[in-house]
Design a protein around this motif. Structure first.
Motif, PDB file in Angstrom:
ATOM      1  N   THR A  35       0.822  -1.214   0.000  1.00 45.09           N
ATOM      2  CA  THR A  35       0.000   0.000   0.000  1.00 45.09           C
ATOM      3  C   THR A  35       0.856   1.264   0.000  1.00 45.09           C
ATOM      4  OG1 THR A  35      -0.130   0.117   2.428  1.00 45.09           O
ATOM      5  CG2 THR A  35      -1.836  -1.159   1.286  1.00 45.09           C
ATOM      6  N   ASN A  67      -7.567   1.879  -7.412  1.00 42.84           N
ATOM      7  CA  ASN A  67      -7.273   0.603  -6.751  1.00 42.84           C
ATOM      8  C   ASN A  67      -7.870  -0.572  -7.524  1.00 42.84           C
ATOM      9  OD1 ASN A  67      -5.783   1.735  -4.696  1.00 42.84           O
ATOM     10  ND2 ASN A  67      -7.451   1.760  -3.212  1.00 42.84           N
ATOM     11  N   LYS A  75       0.991  -0.661  -6.082  1.00 45.93           N
ATOM     12  CA  LYS A  75       0.504  -0.532  -4.705  1.00 45.93           C
ATOM     13  C   LYS A  75      -0.913   0.041  -4.684  1.00 45.93           C
ATOM     14  CE  LYS A  75       5.102   0.110  -2.671  1.00 45.93           C
ATOM     15  NZ  LYS A  75       5.119  -1.142  -1.880  1.00 45.93           N
ATOM     16  N   LYS A  76      -1.740  -0.454  -3.785  1.00 46.95           N
ATOM     17  CA  LYS A  76      -3.079   0.072  -3.579  1.00 46.95           C
ATOM     18  C   LYS A  76      -2.989   1.330  -2.697  1.00 46.95           C
ATOM     19  CE  LYS A  76      -5.153  -3.143  -5.908  1.00 46.95           C
ATOM     20  NZ  LYS A  76      -6.121  -4.084  -5.313  1.00 46.95           N
ATOM     21  N   GLU A  78      -4.103   3.690   0.205  1.00 50.45           N
ATOM     22  CA  GLU A  78      -4.797   3.712   1.497  1.00 50.45           C
ATOM     23  C   GLU A  78      -4.927   5.170   1.921  1.00 50.45           C
ATOM     24  OE1 GLU A  78      -3.774   2.679   6.187  1.00 50.45           O
ATOM     25  OE2 GLU A  78      -2.547   1.822   4.578  1.00 50.45           O
TER      26      GLU A  78
END
Length: 409
Positions: A35, A67, A75-76, A78
């Motif tokens: 993330t 996402n 990477k997602k 957050e």
């Protein structure tokens, strides 16, 4: 002696191992494992919550879309959210928390210029990056801020030019008492003086003011043919509802507003605002394929009764532009992202049309759109341009240079 030497070697090896472990965990800005962390900083409470909620919601929509498509650099995203509570000092405190404690890679936030100016020294001191999504008064540029809303030559100046072309001659300036309205009116005064036109009144209201009787009396006395409105937040609700209680409509006192978008129309009422003018770069009714998809996605997530708006769209664009900058930099580190921005070429096929970041001043090239509030509660375009290059200091206008317009703090 051997025992002491062995202990020193063991300490050095332990430190090296710890450093390797930390590096393996990801020491780039805001990254951890799979993330990358970003901050959302808006007024969820207080007088500005009426406007800022839609901006926050648009950012969340963009994050979820990105996402779902695989994230950024594998990477997602957050997000960590903080409430600026409509207080500039709170914005500064929460910005520092997001940067110093939460270690976010970037911040998307602010609405009023007062909140932005409170956050500006924080992001500059920490060498962080803020994406600011709202039109503003200009006279500013920072390497640590990307301004995705309009500069004054993309909203204020063309709105006044439009009114002059429509034959308006007597202008009354009404705004909230803080930096944006006062600087905007400084610009407007210089522009109207250059055109040989008259400002018949200039009044300011406190941000939390709800009684506009005295100001309305001054408007009645001055007899303007147009009111230039730079009120923000709940001040707009109080002013227009009290004008309506006196049965005044756009036929009696036309207004050109710079901070009333679809969200505010929904709150105040289209029956009150119909026929009044606004100046932005985007409306829910803007006819592009990207906007059709954006409006559909926004309503699907938040409800059919919700409306998009220019600040919401600019906030949505900001998340995608940050993604593009990170991918060009192949990094989440602020210095790398800023370098990528300043090299140029960062753009996004946005709901308003293609927008691109000017690498020199960190503002966007954007189209200008004048709109009229309809009986359906939406804003309909009555005038538009192609994308206009940003000129935050109005250096391309002789009258502005001659007037020596300076930023207000």
């Amino acid at each position: 002696m051997r025992k002491k030497m062995f202990s020193k070697v063991l300490a050095v090896l332990s430190a090296m191992t710890l450093g390797a472990v930390l590096t393996g965990c990801g020491n780039e800005s805001g990254t951890s494992g799979d993330t990358v962390k970003v901050g959302l900083l808006h007024s969820l409470t207080g007088s500005m919550a009426i406007s800022e909620k839609s901006v926050r919601d648009a950012e969340v929509l963009a994050i979820e879309e990105i996402n779902a498509a695989g994230g950024v650099l594998g990477k997602k995203i957050e997000y960590v959210e903080e409430d600026g509570a409509s207080e500039p000092s709170t914005f500064a405190t929460k910005a520092e928390k997001l940067i110093d404690s939460e270690k976010v890679a970037t911040i998307f936030g602010c609405w009023t210029s007062s909140s932005r100016k409170a956050v500006k020294p924080i992001v500059e001191d920490y060498d962080a990056l803020l994406w600011y999504p709202v039109q503003y008064e200009g006279m500013e540029s920072s390497k640590n801020i990307v301004y995705t809303g309009a500069a004054p030559n993309q909203q204020i100046v063309p709105a006044i030019e439009y009114l002059i072309e429509q034959g308006y001659t007597k202008f009354f300036l009404l705004g909230s008492d803080y930096v944006f309205p006062r600087t905007a009116n400084m610009i407007i005064n210089a522009q109207l003086e250059n055109a040989g036109l008259e400002v018949v009144g200039e009044e300011y209201a406190d941000m939390d003011q709800t009684d506009f009787a005295a100001i309305i009396a001054k408007i009645e006395s001055a007899k303007p043919d147009v009111i230039i409105n730079t009120l923000n937040g709940t001040g707009n609700v109080s002013f227009f509802k009290q004008m309506s209680e006196k049965n005044y409509t756009s036929d009696d006192y036309m207004t050109m507003s710079f901070s009333i978008a679809e969200e505010e129309v929904s709150t105040i009422g289209s029956d009150i605002l119909q026929g009044h003018l606004v100046s932005w770069n985007y409306y829910q009714t803007t006819e592009t394929e990207k906007n059709t998809a954006f409006v559909e996605a926004y309503k699907k997530k938040y409800g059919e009764d919700r409306v998009t708006s220019d600040p919401a769209e600019a906030a949505y664009d900001a998340v995608y532009l940050w993604k593009a900058a990170c991918e060009k930099a192949d990094s989440f580190e602020v210095d790398d992202v800023i370098k990528a921005i300043e090299e140029g070429g960062i753009s996004f096929d946005a709901p308003e049309g293609t927008v691109a970041i000017n690498g020199e001043n960190h503002h966007l090239a954007k189209p200008v759109r004048i709109g009229e509030v309809g009986t359906d509660g939406l804003i309909h375009e009555v005038y538009a341009t192609e994308a206009v290059d940003p000129d935050p200091y109005l250096t391309t206008y002789d009258w502005a240079v001659a007037a020596g317009i300076q930023p207000l703090e």
